[in-house]
Design a protein around this motif. Sequence first.
Motif: not given
Length: 56
Positions: A9-20
Amino acid sequence: MVPLLLVLLLALILFGAGFALKALWWVAVIVLVIWAVGFVARGTNAGGSRGRWYRW
């Protein structure tokens, strides 16, 4: 099992924030280019404000 889900979940959140953030940088660059083109292409109307396409 729970720590693995938390890490995923943390990896998914960080990936989403990086993409945004990367998408926001591209939007900022595009807006800057449009503003610069509008600033250059507005003409030689130095005194009046009729040539402006923005309010400020």
